[in-house]
Design an enzyme around this catalytic site. Structure first.
Site, PDB file in Angstrom:
ATOM      1  N   ASN A  27       2.662 -13.416 -30.630  1.00  0.00           N
ATOM      2  CA  ASN A  27       1.577 -14.253 -31.059  1.00  0.00           C
ATOM      3  C   ASN A  27       1.877 -15.805 -31.065  1.00  0.00           C
ATOM      4  OD1 ASN A  27      -0.652 -15.883 -32.112  1.00  0.00           O
ATOM      5  ND2 ASN A  27      -1.712 -13.872 -32.627  1.00  0.00           N
ATOM      6  N   ASP A  29      -0.036 -18.480 -31.288  1.00  0.00           N
ATOM      7  CA  ASP A  29      -1.196 -19.397 -31.832  1.00  0.00           C
ATOM      8  C   ASP A  29      -0.753 -20.377 -32.527  1.00  0.00           C
ATOM      9  OD1 ASP A  29      -3.286 -17.353 -30.944  1.00  0.00           O
ATOM     10  OD2 ASP A  29      -3.487 -16.637 -32.733  1.00  0.00           O
ATOM     11  N   HIS A  30       0.331 -20.118 -33.475  1.00  0.00           N
ATOM     12  CA  HIS A  30       0.585 -21.433 -34.455  1.00  0.00           C
ATOM     13  C   HIS A  30       1.554 -22.584 -33.762  1.00  0.00           C
ATOM     14  CE1 HIS A  30      -1.820 -19.478 -37.592  1.00  0.00           C
ATOM     15  NE2 HIS A  30      -0.899 -18.456 -37.395  1.00  0.00           N
ATOM     16  N   ARG A  38      -1.743 -32.898 -34.282  1.00  0.00           N
ATOM     17  CA  ARG A  38      -1.656 -34.529 -33.926  1.00  0.00           C
ATOM     18  C   ARG A  38      -2.577 -34.669 -32.618  1.00  0.00           C
ATOM     19  NH1 ARG A  38       2.723 -37.749 -35.694  1.00  0.00           N
ATOM     20  NH2 ARG A  38       2.625 -37.482 -37.847  1.00  0.00           N
ATOM     21  N   HIS A  63      -5.209 -15.643 -29.721  1.00  0.00           N
ATOM     22  CA  HIS A  63      -6.434 -15.486 -30.291  1.00  0.00           C
ATOM     23  C   HIS A  63      -7.223 -16.710 -30.085  1.00  0.00           C
ATOM     24  CE1 HIS A  63      -8.950 -14.231 -34.089  1.00  0.00           C
ATOM     25  NE2 HIS A  63      -9.714 -14.518 -32.966  1.00  0.00           N
ATOM     26  N   ARG A  65     -10.509 -18.337 -30.938  1.00  0.00           N
ATOM     27  CA  ARG A  65     -11.334 -18.316 -31.909  1.00  0.00           C
ATOM     28  C   ARG A  65     -12.428 -19.171 -31.692  1.00  0.00           C
ATOM     29  NH1 ARG A  65     -10.764 -16.936 -37.357  1.00  0.00           N
ATOM     30  NH2 ARG A  65      -8.791 -15.680 -37.663  1.00  0.00           N
ATOM     31  N   ARG A  69      -9.445 -23.129 -33.313  1.00  0.00           N
ATOM     32  CA  ARG A  69      -8.572 -24.009 -34.250  1.00  0.00           C
ATOM     33  C   ARG A  69      -7.167 -23.913 -33.874  1.00  0.00           C
ATOM     34  NH1 ARG A  69      -8.400 -19.455 -39.264  1.00  0.00           N
ATOM     35  NH2 ARG A  69     -10.777 -19.982 -39.110  1.00  0.00           N
ATOM     36  N   HIS A  70      -6.747 -22.833 -33.014  1.00  0.00           N
ATOM     37  CA  HIS A  70      -5.285 -23.058 -32.292  1.00  0.00           C
ATOM     38  C   HIS A  70      -5.458 -23.003 -30.905  1.00  0.00           C
ATOM     39  CE1 HIS A  70      -6.113 -18.783 -33.407  1.00  0.00           C
ATOM     40  NE2 HIS A  70      -5.661 -19.081 -34.607  1.00  0.00           N
ATOM     41  N   GLU A  90      -6.611 -11.903 -27.947  1.00  0.00           N
ATOM     42  CA  GLU A  90      -7.577 -11.403 -29.254  1.00  0.00           C
ATOM     43  C   GLU A  90      -8.727 -12.054 -29.281  1.00  0.00           C
ATOM     44  OE1 GLU A  90      -5.222 -12.157 -32.565  1.00  0.00           O
ATOM     45  OE2 GLU A  90      -3.575 -10.867 -32.107  1.00  0.00           O
ATOM     46  N   THR A 120      -6.708 -15.954 -41.367  1.00  0.00           N
ATOM     47  CA  THR A 120      -6.360 -15.275 -40.390  1.00  0.00           C
ATOM     48  C   THR A 120      -7.103 -14.027 -40.227  1.00  0.00           C
ATOM     49  OG1 THR A 120      -4.488 -13.884 -39.674  1.00  0.00           O
ATOM     50  CG2 THR A 120      -4.825 -14.077 -41.853  1.00  0.00           C
ATOM     51  N   THR A 121      -7.052 -13.022 -39.402  1.00  0.00           N
ATOM     52  CA  THR A 121      -7.562 -12.007 -39.250  1.00  0.00           C
ATOM     53  C   THR A 121      -7.900 -11.044 -40.496  1.00  0.00           C
ATOM     54  OG1 THR A 121      -7.297 -11.972 -36.643  1.00  0.00           O
ATOM     55  CG2 THR A 121      -8.352 -10.227 -37.625  1.00  0.00           C
ATOM     56  N   GLU A 172      -4.934  -1.128 -31.979  1.00  0.00           N
ATOM     57  CA  GLU A 172      -4.051  -1.904 -32.562  1.00  0.00           C
ATOM     58  C   GLU A 172      -4.041  -1.535 -34.097  1.00  0.00           C
ATOM     59  OE1 GLU A 172      -2.824  -5.856 -31.820  1.00  0.00           O
ATOM     60  OE2 GLU A 172      -1.839  -6.095 -33.423  1.00  0.00           O
ATOM     61  N   HIS A 212       0.233  -7.529 -37.741  1.00  0.00           N
ATOM     62  CA  HIS A 212      -0.338  -8.332 -38.684  1.00  0.00           C
ATOM     63  C   HIS A 212       0.537  -8.396 -39.959  1.00  0.00           C
ATOM     64  CE1 HIS A 212      -3.070 -10.895 -40.907  1.00  0.00           C
ATOM     65  NE2 HIS A 212      -3.754 -11.276 -39.727  1.00  0.00           N
ATOM     66  N   GLY A 213       0.956  -9.517 -40.353  1.00  0.00           N
ATOM     67  CA  GLY A 213       1.723  -9.668 -41.418  1.00  0.00           C
ATOM     68  C   GLY A 213       3.249  -9.194 -41.266  1.00  0.00           C
ATOM     69  N   GLY A 234       3.250 -12.941 -34.987  1.00  0.00           N
ATOM     70  CA  GLY A 234       2.942 -14.085 -34.775  1.00  0.00           C
ATOM     71  C   GLY A 234       3.776 -14.872 -35.930  1.00  0.00           C
ATOM     72  N   HIS A 235       3.126 -15.115 -36.792  1.00  0.00           N
ATOM     73  CA  HIS A 235       3.232 -15.918 -38.013  1.00  0.00           C
ATOM     74  C   HIS A 235       4.816 -16.023 -38.381  1.00  0.00           C
ATOM     75  CE1 HIS A 235       3.606 -17.960 -41.949  1.00  0.00           C
ATOM     76  NE2 HIS A 235       2.514 -18.603 -41.543  1.00  0.00           N
TER      77      HIS A 235
HETATM   78  N1  PXP Z   1      -2.546  -8.543 -34.211  1.00  0.00           N
HETATM   79  C1  PXP Z   1      -3.737  -8.896 -34.430  1.00  0.00           C
HETATM   80  C2  PXP Z   1      -4.905  -8.195 -33.692  1.00  0.00           C
HETATM   81  C3  PXP Z   1      -3.963 -10.191 -35.002  1.00  0.00           C
HETATM   82  O1  PXP Z   1      -5.224 -10.633 -35.055  1.00  0.00           O
HETATM   83  C4  PXP Z   1      -2.766 -11.063 -35.477  1.00  0.00           C
HETATM   84  C5  PXP Z   1      -2.973 -12.406 -36.041  1.00  0.00           C
HETATM   85  O2  PXP Z   1      -3.637 -13.200 -35.052  1.00  0.00           O
HETATM   86  C6  PXP Z   1      -1.520 -10.524 -35.313  1.00  0.00           C
HETATM   87  C7  PXP Z   1      -1.325  -9.146 -34.657  1.00  0.00           C
HETATM   88  C8  PXP Z   1      -0.243 -11.357 -35.690  1.00  0.00           C
HETATM   89  O3  PXP Z   1      -0.455 -11.423 -37.079  1.00  0.00           O
HETATM   90  P1  PXP Z   1       0.670 -12.325 -37.517  1.00  0.00           P
HETATM   91  O4  PXP Z   1       0.611 -13.687 -37.240  1.00  0.00           O
HETATM   92  O5  PXP Z   1       0.343 -12.078 -39.079  1.00  0.00           O
HETATM   93  O6  PXP Z   1       2.184 -11.708 -37.245  1.00  0.00           O
END
Ligand code: PXP
Length: 270
Positions: A27, A29-30, A38, A63, A65, A69-70, A90, A120-121, A172, A212-213, A234-235
């Site tokens: 992911n 996004d970040h 910026r 994602h 949104r 935001r990203h 997403e 976050t989600t 998922e 996620h996480g 992602g993160h």
């Molecule tokens: N899967 C889904 C469906 C998500 O919404 C996210 C966060 O956007 C992720 C995976 C990735 O999560 P993380 O950024 O915590 O790794």
């Protein structure tokens, strides 16, 4: 083993020998979050996607949104035009997002709950009657465009049963509760919930993903989930990328999964 010296544990070796290594979706996004801080062009999400592919991941996740935001609409379109890796979009199940998805035709759409004030989600999709109807309507439209549909669910067996009956292509499983568990006992319980939810899908046509996480430390036990075919992260990858470089960060996660970094994502997807 194909001559790959990956330095991985016996668990990954077993999974590879049984031909069931999960794919890694990254992911990005970040990358866009930093760019947007910026308001310019750097860092560029598409350049990040190119690096993710070079490192050997299997798909790009983003994602879009409601508040943008990203990732922004143009980012999504450029990722799709690039066509270097499958794109997993997403999105919330809104009319606006459905229109965009059917127009852009990502390879996969993952329906997620979305609240404007969340960071976050949080939590999985709530499969009430209205949501079920929306999914029933959206699914054939997706399939007509060649888009596979995934839904993001908390590891609740009843929800998984609904997902199977709806005929979605993938579920998922939300690993957030597992990742946030404060004690080893709580974490083990969450892992068991994930495994039980996944077991429900064994033998069904529904593909099993998780995300996620997840980070380098909490990922290995998640890989024990039966028939797990995809993890989306992602993160922690983007964060780690700040210190070791994005390509190296992706490779570190692939090593944990037991992948062979020298194989391109496209090769593995086939
Ligand atoms: N899967 C889904 C469906 C998500 O919404 C996210 C966060 O956007 C992720 C995976 C990735 O999560 P993380 O950024 O915590 O790794």
């Amino acid at each position: 083993m194909g001559g790959c010296d990956r330095g991985i544990g016996i668990g990954a070796f077993d999974r590879e020998m049984s031909g069931s290594l999960p794919e890694l979706g990254v992911n990005i996004d970040h990358v866009a979050t930093v760019r947007n801080a910026r308001g310019g062009f750097d860092p560029d999400p598409l350049s990040a996607a190119v690096m993710v592919r070079k490192a050997g991941a299997s798909q790009i996740v983003c994602h879009l949104r409601e508040d943008r935001r990203h990732i922004k609409d143009q980012d999504l379109r450029l990722l799709k035009q690039w066509n270097g890796l499958p794109v997993n979009l997403e999105m919330a199940m809104t009319d606006e997002m459905a229109t965009i998805a059917l127009d852009v035709s990502p390879d996969l759409v993952t329906l997620v709950p979305e609240r404007r004030e969340e960071r976050t989600t949080e939590g999985g999709l709530v499969l009430g009657a209205e949501m079920r109807d929306r999914i029933r309507n959206f699914l054939p439209a997706c399939h007509q465009k060649g888009i596979r549909l995934s839904i993001f669910l908390a590891p609740v067996k009843e929800d998984v049963d609904v997902a199977i009956s709806l005929g979605v292509d993938q579920v998922e499983l939300h690993t957030g509760e597992y990742a946030n568990a404060r004690t080893p006992v709580a974490r083990r319980m969450e892992l068991e919930r994930l495994k039980s939810a996944a077991l429900r899908m064994t033998g069904s046509p529904v593909r099993i993903a998780a995300g996620h996480g997840l980070d380098l430390l909490n990922l290995p036990p998640v890989l024990e989930i039966g028939d797990l075919q995809e993890v989306n992260i992602g993160h922690s990858i983007i964060s780690r990328g700040l210190f070791v470089g994005l390509e190296n960060a992706v490779r570190e996660f692939l090593a944990v999964i037991g992948e062979r970094p020298e194989c391109s994502g496209q090769e593995r997807i086939r």
